[in-house]
Design a protein around this motif. Sequence first.
Motif, short mmCIF file in Angstrom:
data_model
loop_
_atom_site.label_atom_id
_atom_site.label_comp_id
_atom_site.label_asym_id
_atom_site.label_seq_id
_atom_site.Cartn_x
_atom_site.Cartn_y
_atom_site.Cartn_z
N SER A 72 -61.35 -40.74 -71.83
CA SER A 72 -60.80 -42.06 -71.50
C SER A 72 -59.56 -41.94 -70.64
O SER A 72 -59.34 -42.73 -69.71
CB SER A 72 -60.49 -42.84 -72.78
OG SER A 72 -59.34 -42.34 -73.43
N PHE A 73 -58.71 -40.93 -70.92
CA PHE A 73 -57.52 -40.72 -70.10
C PHE A 73 -57.90 -40.39 -68.65
O PHE A 73 -57.27 -40.87 -67.71
CB PHE A 73 -56.67 -39.58 -70.67
CG PHE A 73 -55.97 -39.89 -71.96
CD1 PHE A 73 -55.98 -41.17 -72.50
CD2 PHE A 73 -55.29 -38.90 -72.65
CE1 PHE A 73 -55.33 -41.46 -73.70
CE2 PHE A 73 -54.62 -39.17 -73.83
CZ PHE A 73 -54.65 -40.45 -74.37
N SER A 74 -58.92 -39.56 -68.50
CA SER A 74 -59.36 -39.17 -67.15
C SER A 74 -59.87 -40.38 -66.37
O SER A 74 -59.55 -40.54 -65.18
CB SER A 74 -60.45 -38.10 -67.24
OG SER A 74 -60.00 -36.97 -67.93
N LEU A 75 -60.66 -41.22 -67.03
CA LEU A 75 -61.16 -42.43 -66.38
C LEU A 75 -60.03 -43.39 -66.04
O LEU A 75 -59.99 -43.99 -64.97
CB LEU A 75 -62.18 -43.12 -67.30
CG LEU A 75 -63.52 -42.43 -67.48
CD1 LEU A 75 -64.28 -43.04 -68.65
CD2 LEU A 75 -64.36 -42.54 -66.20
N ASN A 76 -59.09 -43.53 -66.98
CA ASN A 76 -57.97 -44.45 -66.77
C ASN A 76 -57.13 -44.04 -65.57
O ASN A 76 -56.75 -44.87 -64.74
CB ASN A 76 -57.10 -44.50 -68.02
CG ASN A 76 -56.14 -45.67 -68.02
OD1 ASN A 76 -56.50 -46.76 -68.43
ND2 ASN A 76 -54.93 -45.47 -67.53
N ASN A 77 -56.83 -42.74 -65.47
CA ASN A 77 -56.02 -42.26 -64.35
C ASN A 77 -56.76 -42.39 -63.03
O ASN A 77 -56.16 -42.68 -61.98
CB ASN A 77 -55.59 -40.81 -64.58
CG ASN A 77 -54.48 -40.71 -65.61
OD1 ASN A 77 -54.26 -41.63 -66.39
ND2 ASN A 77 -53.77 -39.60 -65.62
N THR A 78 -58.08 -42.19 -63.06
CA THR A 78 -58.88 -42.40 -61.85
C THR A 78 -58.83 -43.86 -61.42
O THR A 78 -58.66 -44.18 -60.24
CB THR A 78 -60.34 -41.97 -62.09
OG1 THR A 78 -60.38 -40.60 -62.49
CG2 THR A 78 -61.19 -42.16 -60.83
N ALA A 79 -58.97 -44.77 -62.39
CA ALA A 79 -58.89 -46.19 -62.10
C ALA A 79 -57.54 -46.57 -61.50
O ALA A 79 -57.46 -47.37 -60.57
CB ALA A 79 -59.13 -47.00 -63.38
N GLU A 100 -63.95 -48.93 -72.87
CA GLU A 100 -65.01 -48.74 -73.87
C GLU A 100 -64.70 -47.53 -74.76
O GLU A 100 -64.83 -47.59 -75.98
CB GLU A 100 -66.36 -48.55 -73.16
CG GLU A 100 -67.53 -48.43 -74.12
CD GLU A 100 -68.87 -48.28 -73.40
OE1 GLU A 100 -69.88 -48.06 -74.09
OE2 GLU A 100 -68.89 -48.37 -72.14
N LEU A 101 -64.25 -46.44 -74.14
CA LEU A 101 -63.93 -45.24 -74.90
C LEU A 101 -62.65 -45.42 -75.72
O LEU A 101 -62.56 -44.94 -76.86
CB LEU A 101 -63.78 -44.04 -73.95
CG LEU A 101 -65.06 -43.59 -73.24
CD1 LEU A 101 -64.76 -42.40 -72.34
CD2 LEU A 101 -66.15 -43.22 -74.24
N LYS A 102 -61.67 -46.11 -75.16
CA LYS A 102 -60.40 -46.29 -75.90
C LYS A 102 -60.58 -47.19 -77.11
O LYS A 102 -59.96 -46.97 -78.16
CB LYS A 102 -59.33 -46.83 -74.96
CG LYS A 102 -58.83 -45.78 -73.96
CD LYS A 102 -57.54 -46.17 -73.30
CE LYS A 102 -57.05 -45.06 -72.40
NZ LYS A 102 -55.70 -45.33 -71.86
#
Length: 415
Positions: A72-79, A100-102
């Motif tokens: 989720s952290f990786s997706l958030n930083n990409t966003a 969704e993951l968080k």
Amino acid sequence: GYAESGNYAPGEDLIIRILQVVRNYDDPEMTAWAEFTYGYLLDAERRFDEAKERLSTAHALFIQVGNIRGASFSLNNTATIFNKTDRYEAAVEKFLEALELKLLDDERNPSSATKSSTARTLYGLASAYNNLGRLSDSMQHYELAIEFYQMANTISAVREMATLYQYIGKVYERQGDVQNAMRSYQREYEMHMELGDEASAASTIDRLAFVTSNSAEANRLYKQAYETKLRLNIMDGAAFSLSNVGQTYWQLGEHEKAIQNHLEAIRIREQTGNKTGQAYSWGKLADLYEVSGQPVRSIQAYDRALSLYLEAGDEKQAAGIYEAMSKAQRNLGDFPKARNFLDKAIGLYQRIDAMYEYSLALSDMGDIYYDENEFDKAEEFYLESNRLMEQVGNQTGLIYNLTRLGNVYRFFRVD
């Protein structure tokens, strides 16, 4: 660490060495965290494409080992990178995946940390929706973020909530709801003062001044913000407030004071090296010159504002200057020049997915063609503007366009 200090090279060397070590141990989870950290560092260095590659690698490894928090952290930083680079649709997609993951992580391991983390993703998602002009979606997610911060119940969460009330106020402004905007800014101000953050509270006073319809009260509030920032030695912020003191003096009919305050604000920001701040004041000066019948000075000031915004890489504000230049030419009756400047604004808004501003610019183009009695072209732009305004929820703009279309149909009829 290195990312926050701006000392990137030693940080990158260290991460590369760590990656070599963890790969030798064949530890995919440790490798994932190393790749994530590398992506974070590259993001701070504004090497966005490389950062996204590292974050994508980290995400895949986290999924492989079942670490949903890291994923989720990786997706958030990409966003967040997509948000920074004006790719708002892509940002929404990644924030939704991260959310969704968080939510799953918070359900399994509820804590203040997971709730604050979820709130940050909701905050980012709301910002992306806001940039796309999807105001209802934006408001919904800002409010959800506040709910999660309230559940987190930490000092840092209160600080973040104050910032969220600022953005909620801005959404209300865009929706034309001044009273709720003022209530949101008042709540923001109270929270900053509760935290003892006088500097942030002073900036909130600027926002309260902006939304009031009373020019004398706005002048008083901007002066209060200016004096507070000056006392705290926040020179860039003081210059912003001072420039707006100038604006309110103009509204009160004290034109010479208005110009002098803007010029003093520019002088301060030249000393601090703030190009966007200088551009802001030049743009305001240009507006004043334009309405006071000084077209040559107005054009010179707009040109200065435009060049500074473009140097600073602020395409959204540059587009706003092109719109102002278009309006000035339209007022002079030079419709081809007005269309030319507006075309440039429209091109920039399209490029950065600023749909709310894009829809307004299309309406402005309809107005120009309307003024030229080219009603078929006016209709085309009003209808396209309406389509976008329906998407972004701009009811005020829709009513305006429909009124103009009603007038168009008196002169131009579609078979």
